[in-house]
Motif scaffolding. Structure first.
Motif, PDB file in Angstrom:
ATOM      1  N   LYS A 100       4.934  27.959 -53.941  1.00 14.57           N
ATOM      2  CA  LYS A 100       3.955  27.767 -54.725  1.00 14.57           C
ATOM      3  C   LYS A 100       2.122  27.013 -54.472  1.00 14.57           C
ATOM      4  O   LYS A 100       2.625  25.649 -53.966  1.00 14.57           O
ATOM      5  CB  LYS A 100       3.981  27.398 -56.286  1.00 14.57           C
ATOM      6  CG  LYS A 100       5.354  27.652 -56.896  1.00 14.57           C
ATOM      7  CD  LYS A 100       5.026  29.291 -57.665  1.00 14.57           C
ATOM      8  CE  LYS A 100       5.992  29.664 -58.310  1.00 14.57           C
ATOM      9  NZ  LYS A 100       6.135  31.160 -59.159  1.00 14.57           N
ATOM     10  N   GLU A 107       4.453  30.036 -67.161  1.00  8.41           N
ATOM     11  CA  GLU A 107       4.877  29.179 -66.444  1.00  8.41           C
ATOM     12  C   GLU A 107       4.311  28.357 -65.779  1.00  8.41           C
ATOM     13  O   GLU A 107       3.593  28.122 -65.159  1.00  8.41           O
ATOM     14  CB  GLU A 107       5.352  30.547 -64.646  1.00  8.41           C
ATOM     15  CG  GLU A 107       6.875  31.502 -64.713  1.00  8.41           C
ATOM     16  CD  GLU A 107       6.547  31.483 -63.787  1.00  8.41           C
ATOM     17  OE1 GLU A 107       6.711  31.014 -62.438  1.00  8.41           O
ATOM     18  OE2 GLU A 107       7.558  32.577 -64.239  1.00  8.41           O
ATOM     19  N   PHE A 139      -5.664  33.628 -62.461  1.00  2.00           N
ATOM     20  CA  PHE A 139      -4.745  32.759 -61.791  1.00  2.00           C
ATOM     21  C   PHE A 139      -4.682  31.744 -63.403  1.00  2.00           C
ATOM     22  O   PHE A 139      -5.071  32.304 -64.066  1.00  2.00           O
ATOM     23  CB  PHE A 139      -5.311  31.495 -60.786  1.00  2.00           C
ATOM     24  CG  PHE A 139      -6.780  31.514 -60.919  1.00  2.00           C
ATOM     25  CD1 PHE A 139      -7.330  30.811 -62.233  1.00  2.00           C
ATOM     26  CD2 PHE A 139      -7.303  31.990 -59.735  1.00  2.00           C
ATOM     27  CE1 PHE A 139      -8.738  30.946 -62.340  1.00  2.00           C
ATOM     28  CE2 PHE A 139      -8.819  31.639 -59.599  1.00  2.00           C
ATOM     29  CZ  PHE A 139      -9.241  30.728 -60.888  1.00  2.00           C
ATOM     30  N   LEU A 144       6.154  22.912 -53.726  1.00  2.00           N
ATOM     31  CA  LEU A 144       4.599  23.403 -54.147  1.00  2.00           C
ATOM     32  C   LEU A 144       3.767  22.629 -53.442  1.00  2.00           C
ATOM     33  O   LEU A 144       4.072  21.773 -52.875  1.00  2.00           O
ATOM     34  CB  LEU A 144       5.072  22.831 -56.074  1.00  2.00           C
ATOM     35  CG  LEU A 144       3.387  22.930 -56.541  1.00  2.00           C
ATOM     36  CD1 LEU A 144       3.377  23.282 -57.906  1.00  2.00           C
ATOM     37  CD2 LEU A 144       2.260  21.252 -56.339  1.00  2.00           C
ATOM     38  N   PRO A 178      -2.730  37.785 -61.637  1.00  2.00           N
ATOM     39  CA  PRO A 178      -1.677  36.892 -60.880  1.00  2.00           C
ATOM     40  C   PRO A 178      -0.565  36.739 -60.339  1.00  2.00           C
ATOM     41  O   PRO A 178      -0.138  37.383 -60.826  1.00  2.00           O
ATOM     42  CB  PRO A 178      -2.111  35.594 -62.166  1.00  2.00           C
ATOM     43  CG  PRO A 178      -2.460  36.194 -63.080  1.00  2.00           C
ATOM     44  CD  PRO A 178      -2.878  36.985 -62.846  1.00  2.00           C
ATOM     45  N   PRO A 179       0.153  35.686 -59.194  1.00  2.00           N
ATOM     46  CA  PRO A 179       1.353  35.882 -58.553  1.00  2.00           C
ATOM     47  C   PRO A 179       2.317  35.039 -59.502  1.00  2.00           C
ATOM     48  O   PRO A 179       3.418  35.720 -59.116  1.00  2.00           O
ATOM     49  CB  PRO A 179       0.960  34.873 -57.184  1.00  2.00           C
ATOM     50  CG  PRO A 179      -0.643  34.416 -57.241  1.00  2.00           C
ATOM     51  CD  PRO A 179      -1.402  34.885 -58.501  1.00  2.00           C
ATOM     52  N   THR A 180       1.692  34.049 -60.202  1.00  2.00           N
ATOM     53  CA  THR A 180       2.630  33.721 -61.086  1.00  2.00           C
ATOM     54  C   THR A 180       1.888  33.953 -62.251  1.00  2.00           C
ATOM     55  O   THR A 180       1.065  33.579 -62.733  1.00  2.00           O
ATOM     56  CB  THR A 180       2.662  32.490 -61.205  1.00  2.00           C
ATOM     57  OG1 THR A 180       3.215  31.881 -59.502  1.00  2.00           O
ATOM     58  CG2 THR A 180       3.525  31.464 -62.013  1.00  2.00           C
ATOM     59  N   ASP A 201      -1.618  30.341 -57.394  1.00  2.00           N
ATOM     60  CA  ASP A 201      -0.710  30.697 -58.651  1.00  2.00           C
ATOM     61  C   ASP A 201      -1.186  29.431 -59.643  1.00  2.00           C
ATOM     62  O   ASP A 201      -1.755  29.832 -61.088  1.00  2.00           O
ATOM     63  CB  ASP A 201       0.491  29.797 -57.918  1.00  2.00           C
ATOM     64  CG  ASP A 201       1.171  30.862 -56.974  1.00  2.00           C
ATOM     65  OD1 ASP A 201       2.013  31.615 -57.832  1.00  2.00           O
ATOM     66  OD2 ASP A 201       1.305  30.005 -55.598  1.00  2.00           O
ATOM     67  N   TYR A 202      -1.779  28.608 -59.381  1.00  2.00           N
ATOM     68  CA  TYR A 202      -3.022  27.783 -59.732  1.00  2.00           C
ATOM     69  C   TYR A 202      -4.131  26.896 -59.202  1.00  2.00           C
ATOM     70  O   TYR A 202      -4.259  27.080 -58.269  1.00  2.00           O
ATOM     71  CB  TYR A 202      -2.333  26.204 -61.196  1.00  2.00           C
ATOM     72  CG  TYR A 202      -0.796  26.457 -61.006  1.00  2.00           C
ATOM     73  CD1 TYR A 202      -0.551  26.587 -62.225  1.00  2.00           C
ATOM     74  CD2 TYR A 202       0.382  27.293 -59.844  1.00  2.00           C
ATOM     75  CE1 TYR A 202       0.887  27.302 -62.770  1.00  2.00           C
ATOM     76  CE2 TYR A 202       1.790  27.572 -60.318  1.00  2.00           C
ATOM     77  CZ  TYR A 202       2.037  27.525 -61.991  1.00  2.00           C
ATOM     78  OH  TYR A 202       3.087  27.492 -62.348  1.00  2.00           O
ATOM     79  N   ARG A 219      -2.366  31.478 -48.115  1.00  2.00           N
ATOM     80  CA  ARG A 219      -1.154  33.001 -48.816  1.00  2.00           C
ATOM     81  C   ARG A 219       0.248  33.125 -48.400  1.00  2.00           C
ATOM     82  O   ARG A 219       1.425  32.855 -48.161  1.00  2.00           O
ATOM     83  CB  ARG A 219      -1.967  33.685 -49.882  1.00  2.00           C
ATOM     84  CG  ARG A 219      -1.067  34.469 -50.674  1.00  2.00           C
ATOM     85  CD  ARG A 219      -0.601  34.047 -51.596  1.00  2.00           C
ATOM     86  NE  ARG A 219       0.676  32.954 -51.719  1.00  2.00           N
ATOM     87  CZ  ARG A 219       0.892  31.886 -53.374  1.00  2.00           C
ATOM     88  NH1 ARG A 219       0.038  31.756 -53.793  1.00  2.00           N
ATOM     89  NH2 ARG A 219       2.415  31.544 -52.340  1.00  2.00           N
ATOM     90  N   ASP A 269       5.768  32.464 -50.461  1.00  2.00           N
ATOM     91  CA  ASP A 269       6.796  32.511 -52.194  1.00  2.00           C
ATOM     92  C   ASP A 269       7.196  31.593 -52.367  1.00  2.00           C
ATOM     93  O   ASP A 269       6.922  31.574 -53.497  1.00  2.00           O
ATOM     94  CB  ASP A 269       7.626  33.581 -52.510  1.00  2.00           C
ATOM     95  CG  ASP A 269       9.393  33.024 -51.400  1.00  2.00           C
ATOM     96  OD1 ASP A 269       8.819  31.705 -50.817  1.00  2.00           O
ATOM     97  OD2 ASP A 269      10.454  33.666 -51.512  1.00  2.00           O
TER      98      ASP A 269
END
Length: 552
Positions: free
Chosen positions: A394, A207, A456, A356, A201-203, A410-411, A387, A392
């Motif tokens: 969210k 978090e 994710f 976000l 996942p990117p995050t 991210d989510y 993306r 960068d």
């Protein structure tokens, strides 16, 4: 693995059927260590594939359950037993009303045959069979070439792997299937699959997004006054920074979906930048809802730029859902539409200052094959575009196909929208598998938990504690809040906390508090869900009927 292949295809106008290589093509088959099977098509002439599948035998025990991963975020996703029947599109979805508004595009109804027999189920991209002592996992390692559909016929003891290949002509080496298999424990099979995909996942896990979203109280009836009132109430709480980090504005700020620069001046007379600034002044992350691929039927965008819209075979724009009394989809390959999408994100993120974005109705970009691309390839390209646009900052994806989002968003919303009450009403039962549903939102959070922290971070939807404009009992609200904490990396509510009493406030703060919490076991039988978990060193149990909301 022993298997049979079947392909119905066309060379020119001639339709043919084949199970092996012939004068028109070769099947190139590669098996790797029993965990990976790759099948390529090597054509000698241009080929249009009408149907392709691999079929193999699997001995299902009577107690086995098949996990059918749904088409997109909202599609019901759970384990099915042999005596059950998979839901399909309902009477309203199939009615002239549903057909007019393109409800068939919300799910996979336009390209996957609905099986209405007990014991026959299909999944998208990944699935497993849950046996008495382990899990037999199967998943695609490449759906960019087209969606992989995994079908289990528990009556015939058969597994079938097919590929969505509509809209393309194959004239060079083409990957038909790239399948991964693994037997083991739940965590072991999911860990192995994502390791084979090479996805993270990117995050990173942990978090969490925690705070407020406007949707589930006001829906589109929001205003600057309402937003600032709820923001100030939230930030008037003592030590709110200890458990709140995000405040999100949902649908309703724009004059029409698609016309993102046309802010409703009656609702938001000062625009959205001052709202984002006010959120930042409170030390919170500012979030904003968008449907970047949508264009409301009555929007200025749809009227002025019909060439930007996804079209059907008759060359006319097609509606892809009934929301906002019908909406179209933007063609992400159209230069004007693509430039507009990028301009929207540049404005929202860089000029207005939002941190976000919740991006909704993302399935819409890939409802039909076009430009010589399959639906799967379009879906992957659409997420790549998002993306690129978000950079960068969210992103929460919603109404999206799951696999194209692995490692990109991210989510991810993993289930349907919660309703403001528990059971399905008559209308909801007859819409489609993607409609708003508290039971389906719960099931999806449970049965897609294997994706969380691997592809994710998961958004199981909101918890709601208010006593007005709601049909949950206080006991159900308490339990659902804890459920969201157990399964969620996005912990949003939609209440004005100024209306909370001391008990509601204590629950709200405890749900968002950072605590050591671990799910130990999950059991579900005929809709009764039992979750044993440990919280701050103390063992707890949650048990309730997912269909009715009865708590045990």
């Amino acid at each position: 693995m022993k298997f049979n292949l079947f392909m119905r295809y066309c060379v020119g106008d001639e339709e043919k059927i084949a199970t092996n290589s012939n004068e028109d093509f070769e099947f190139e088959i590669e098996e790797n260590n029993g965990n990976n099977l790759v099948i390529h098509l090597l054509p000698d002439v241009p080929i249009t594939v009408r149907e392709f599948f691999l079929r193999c035998r699997y001995e299902f025990a009577d107690s086995d359950r098949f996990w059918a991963n749904g088409f997109q975020s909202w599609t019901d996703t759970r384990e099915f037993s042999k005596h059950e029947t998979m839901p399909g599109v309902g009477a309203i979805g199939k009615s002239p009303f549903g057909l007019h508004f393109g409800m068939k595009y919300i799910g996979d109804y336009s390209f996957v045959k609905s099986e209405r027999r007990a014991g026959v189920f299909h999944a998208h991209s990944l699935a497993y069979v849950r046996g008495a002592s382990d899990f037999y996992f199967m998943g695609s390692l490449n759906d960019r070439t087209g969606y992989t559909i995994i079908t289990a016929d528990m009556n015939k003891n058969e597994l079938r792997f097919s590929k969505e290949l509509e809209g393309i002509v194959i004239d060079k080496k083409y990957e038909l299937l790239n399948l991964f298999f693994k037997r083991g424990s739940y965590d072991e099979v999911f860990d192995s699959y994502f390791a084979a995909l090479g996805v993270t996942p990117p995050t990173p896990k942990g978090e969490k997004v925690k705070g407020y979203t406007s949707w589930y109280n006001y829906y589109a009836d929001i205003s600057e006054d309402i937003i600032l009132r709820d923001l100030n109430a939230l930030c008037a709480l003592e030590n709110y920074h200890d458990y709140v980090n995000t405040f999100q504005i949902d649908d309703g700020f724009q004059t029409a979906v698609g016309d993102w620069f046309s802010i409703d001046e009656k609702k938001f007379p000062h625009g959205l930048k001052p709202i984002a600034d006010a959120i930042h002044d409170k030390g919170l992350q500012a979030g904003l809802w968008l449907a970047p691929f949508g264009a409301q039927r009555t929007s200025r965008l749809a009227k002025e730029h019909p060439d930007w819209l996804v079209k059907g075979k008759n060359g006319k724009p097609i509606m892809v859902g009934h929301n906002w009394m019908g909406f179209y989809a933007l063609d992400i390959y159209n230069e004007g539409a693509r430039a507009y999408i990028k301009q929207v994100f540049d404005t929202v993120l860089n000029e207005w200052g939002f941190d976000l974005v919740k991006l909704d109705f993302l399935y819409a970009a890939a409802v039909v094959p076009m430009h010589g691309k399959t639906r799967g390839e379009i879906a992957f390209d659409s997420i790549d575009l998002l993306r690129e646009c978000v950079g960068d900052k969210k992103m929460i994806a919603c109404g999206a196909q799951q696999m194209p989002c692995f490692g990109k968003v991210d989510y991810m919303r993993v289930g349907a929208d919660m309703c403001l009450g528990w059971p399905h009403n008559f209308t909801r039962r007859h819409m489609h598998r993607e409609d708003c549903s508290t039971p389906n939102a719960i099931f999806n959070a449970v049965y897609r938990r294997g994706l969380c922290g691997r592809g994710f971070l998961c958004d199981p939807d909101v918890f709601l504690l208010r006593h007005t404009n709601i049909d949950f009992t206080p006991q159900q609200q308490q339990m659902l809040s804890k459920f969201i904490k157990l399964f969620g990396d996005v912990l949003f509510m939609s209440d004005n906390v100024a209306e909370y009493d001391s008990e509601q406030l204590a629950t709200f703060q405890s749900i968002l508090a950072q605590e050591d919490i671990h799910i130990n076991t999950i059991e579900e039988t005929d809709g009764v869900l039992t979750i044993d978990y440990t919280e701050s060193g103390e063992d707890n149990r949650m048990k309730f009927n997912v269909w009715s909301g009865e708590i045990y």
